[in-house]
Scaffold this active site. Structure first.
Site, short mmCIF file in Angstrom:
data_model
loop_
_atom_site.label_atom_id
_atom_site.label_comp_id
_atom_site.label_asym_id
_atom_site.label_seq_id
_atom_site.Cartn_x
_atom_site.Cartn_y
_atom_site.Cartn_z
N ASP A 1 44.91 33.89 33.10
CA ASP A 1 44.71 33.92 34.55
C ASP A 1 45.74 34.85 35.20
O ASP A 1 46.84 35.06 34.66
CB ASP A 1 44.84 32.51 35.13
N GLU B 1 42.08 32.48 28.89
CA GLU B 1 42.90 31.27 29.10
C GLU B 1 42.11 30.00 28.84
O GLU B 1 42.66 29.00 28.39
CB GLU B 1 43.45 31.26 30.53
N ASP C 1 48.32 35.11 36.98
CA ASP C 1 49.56 34.59 37.54
C ASP C 1 50.59 34.48 36.43
O ASP C 1 50.30 34.76 35.26
CB ASP C 1 49.34 33.24 38.24
N TYR D 1 39.12 33.12 41.93
CA TYR D 1 40.29 32.42 41.41
C TYR D 1 40.80 31.38 42.41
O TYR D 1 41.08 31.70 43.57
CB TYR D 1 41.39 33.43 41.09
#
Length: 716
Positions: free
Chosen positions: A105, A7, A107, A316
């Protein structure tokens, strides 16, 4: 060659160190190859939804109501202006790849960032998904041993794309409808609007609070030579939904019944444990840093990003979970030993304990924010970075200390409409509090009564006192308390079905109790509301502006609260679960817009208000307030009647349909606020350094006639 797309560049370099078998500097150019891998990083979202006019030219400027609502299924995306080159670089690598490893990431947004790029570049090859929570090399290596097919994860990205389209659709249509009808720009957002409502409602509750007297009863008596004070605990029927007793007569009757009497009562002794608070998620970290150090939410969030990317110091940082995996438990001693060394701490921790924070069932893609096993000189951090890092280390270390244990003596006897109760609490073992004190939100219990062992007693020579108290208004928001309420907005929702939906959304997320927005976006939403003149910070308190309060009360009911947002969340969950179409959420936004498209903001006479405007006098034309404002373009002062109403025409020009009074300067000489106030009060002022139409300097006296005209006077 396996192409890994991370990312962010920082994460890409961390992954390259772990799997490419090379030493990689923090500034090493990407891509990096080795061991059959090629690693490159995005820079967040490389693509953005195109502006409406790029889909349909009639949706551009000037804004008109007749084209609303604006929406587009599968809304087109394009590379952002500054990221075309990076998109092309990745496009050139894809044909060489045997497969792609998606390292967004962990999510929904991280899933979308890589998915949308691969879709835009029409990649048809095999894609695997890796979840990297830690930047530590050995943990990255372990993550790459647990790859899963990306196809099984794509619905999370679809849900994020659906939310992206819905937010664009909502913002465009609601902002344009309000701005066109009210004659000036008013920004409306799916999450920012109910957030604004929290602050507006709190400020108005404070402003309109009316003090009410309420009453409490205490009964004081003698027990074996000790003085004991009992408090009346009313039952639910007597309170009838209130928090206090407002009828003094109820307590007067009870006082008369108890005074001078002797009453038998029983005492029970129980044990109470206060466990350490669980590790931080982002919401609780933002709130705690605001409370302890006065840090803004945006600043704390930026610091966590720096701690993760620059120092590799924490896991994170945008997590919505406070729980950890069992594998973290096995690593905890090494991690905390290093972290304590980093900050110079020497706590005696007990790693034989198995804290409740370690629970695989409560961890999905995210886990609590904890330190990583990496050597850092915390003195090289900024003071604020060190504060946030130390707080994260402390919170994790607390897990390996025992709870505080209290002995609680509770004495009780029944009376009409309730009970009389006396509670004494004493600490038996301070546990983690002996090391860290009470740093969470739990309050220390103040004990005034002497200790009584379990048994039966008599309270003799009772004397009752009715205490008269007053209700107090709620406290103004700080950034920390506003973030906390955004995470638990369900408590302000009266509809039980909506409340249940919001709570269902956060089921299992400690610290999230039916919220709006996400842990990652709440700080940015507050900043936007400040930038747009809706919120302002005064002495650490967040308050709504006059502009915000005026506008909020004009908003259609279906979009001003959290109710509709809750319904939209359900649709988003259905999309993530594969039972709804990716465009269903945007379609629902359009349906809600249709409900108030014809009626909203109609027939409204809106005063010209702004957060920076101050009243300096009365208008000579209509008698309304004259406001001192500053131009957004050059910051110069001007003075305008609050009855001005600017309306944008179809050709893009603006027409004032209200009072026309406005002054700012005379003969190229600016008028100061003090001078403007004097003119409005009928006084004559001196003006020096004026410039005539022919370019000659002159001085004069100046006053304001009843018609609102500035009139000079010259002395001979």
């Amino acid at each position: 060659m396996k192409l890994v797309i991370a990312e962010k560049p920082m994460l890409a370099r961390d992954i390259a160190r772990a799997i490419c078998g090379k030493k990689v500097s923090e500034t090493a150019p990407l891509p990096i190859s080795g061991n059959g891998y090629m690693v490159i990083g995005c820079a967040g979202h490389l693509l953005e939804l195109v502006e409406p006019e790029n889909i349909n030219p009639t949706w551009g400027k000037p804004w008109t109501i007749d084209v609303l609502p604006i929406y587009s299924h599968n809304w087109t995306k394009r590379p952002t202006k500054d990221k075309h080159d990076l998109v092309q670089k990745i496009a050139q690598l894809l044909p060489e790849a045997d497969c792609v490893i998606h390292a967004g990431d962990p999510d929904e947004e991280g899933q979308l960032i890589i998915d949308e790029l691969l879709d835009y570049l029409n990649y048809q090859g095999k894609v695997w998904r890796v979840y990297v929570n830690d930047n530590i090399e050995k943990n990255i290596v372990k993550a790459f041993q647990q790859l899963i097919p990306n196809e099984s994860c794509r619905k999370d990205g679809d849900a994020a794309y659906a939310r992206q389209m819905a937010d664009m659709c909502f913002g465009i249509n609601e902002t344009r409808l309000a701005s066109i009808r009210l004659g000036t720009l008013f920004s409306v957002g799916r999450v920012q609007t109910p957030t604004l409502g929290l602050v507006v409602n709190r400020d108005e509750a404070i402003k309109h609070h009316v003090k009410q007297e309420f009453y409490e009863l205490e009964a004081i008596g003698n027990v074996n030579g000790k003085t004991l004070t009992f408090s009346f605990i009313p039952n639910k029927e007597l309170l009838a939904g209130e928090k206090h007793i407002f009828d003094k007569e109820v307590l007067t009757e009870l006082k008369e019944a108890l005074d001078t009497t002797t009453v038998a009562f029983s005492t029970a002794v129980t044990e109470a444990k206060q466990y350490p608070p669980l590790p931080y998620n982002l919401t609780l970290l933002l709130a705690d840093m605001s409370k302890r150090f006065g840090m803004s939410a945006a600043k704390t969030q930026d610091i966590t990003q720096s701690l993760r990317d620059k120092y590799k110091a924490i896991t994170y940082n945008r997590s919505d979970s406070q729980y950890l995996k069992e594998e973290h438990f096995t690593q905890a001693k090494a991690v905390l030993s290093q972290a304590m060394c980093n900050i110079g701490a020497k706590w005696e921790l007990d790693f034989s304990l198995h804290p409740k924070a370690f629970n695989d069932k409560n961890v999905t893609a995210h886990h609590g924010i904890i330190p990583q096993e990496v050597a850092i000189d915390a003195n090289l951090m900024t003071p604020d970075e060190k504060k946030v890092y130390s707080a994260i280390v402390e919170r994790y270390a607390m897990q390996f200390l025992p709870p505080a244990i209290y002995d609680v003596s509770t004495s009780n006897f029944p009376v009409k409409n309730g009970d009389m109760r006396a509670v004494t609490k004493k600490i038996r073992d301070a546990g983690y509090l002996s090391t860290f004190g009470n740093r969470d939100s739990q309050k220390e219990t103040v004990t005034v009564n002497p200790w009584l062992d379990e048994g039966n007693y008599q309270l003799k020579n009772i004397v009752c006192e009715i205490l008269v108290k007053e209700t107090t208004p709620p406290k103004p928001y700080t950034e920390g308390t506003l973030i906390s309420d955004m995470a638990s907005i369900a408590k302000y929702v009266s509809d039980p079905n909506i409340k249940a939906i919001l709570k269902q959304k956060d089921d299992g997320k400690k610290g999230e109790h039916g919220g709006i927005g996400t842990t990652a976006t709440r700080a940015a939403i507050i900043e936007k509301l400040k930038q747009r003149g809706y919120l302002e910070e005064k002495a650490g308190k967040i308050r709504s502006t006059e502009k915000a309060r005026t506008f909020y009360h004009l908003l259609p009911n279906e979009i001003k609260g959290a109710d509709t947002t809750a319904h939209w969340w359900l649709i988003q969950q259905d999309i993530a679960g594969g039972t709804a179409n990716i465009n269903d959420l945007q379609d629902s936004v359009v349906d809600v817009f249709h409900q108030h498209q014809d009626s909203a903001y109609q027939g409204v006479s809106l005063k010209y208000v702004t957060s920076s405007a101050t009243v300096i006098g009365k208008c000579p034309l209509c008698g309304q307030d004259v406001l001192h404002k500053k131009s957004k373009h050059n910051n110069k002062s001007f003075y305008i009647c609050s009855g001005a109403k600017n309306t944008k025409q179809d050709d893009g020009t603006w027409v004032n349909n209200g009072c026309t009074f406005m002054i700012s300067s005379f003969a190229h000489k600016k008028i100061t606020p003090t001078q403007a106030a004097a003119l409005l009060s009928g006084k004559t002022i001196s003006m020096t350094g004026c410039i005539s139409k022919t370019g000659k300097p002159f001085n004069c006296k100046l006053n304001l006639r009843k018609g609102g005209k500035l009139t000079p006077h010259f002395t001979k």
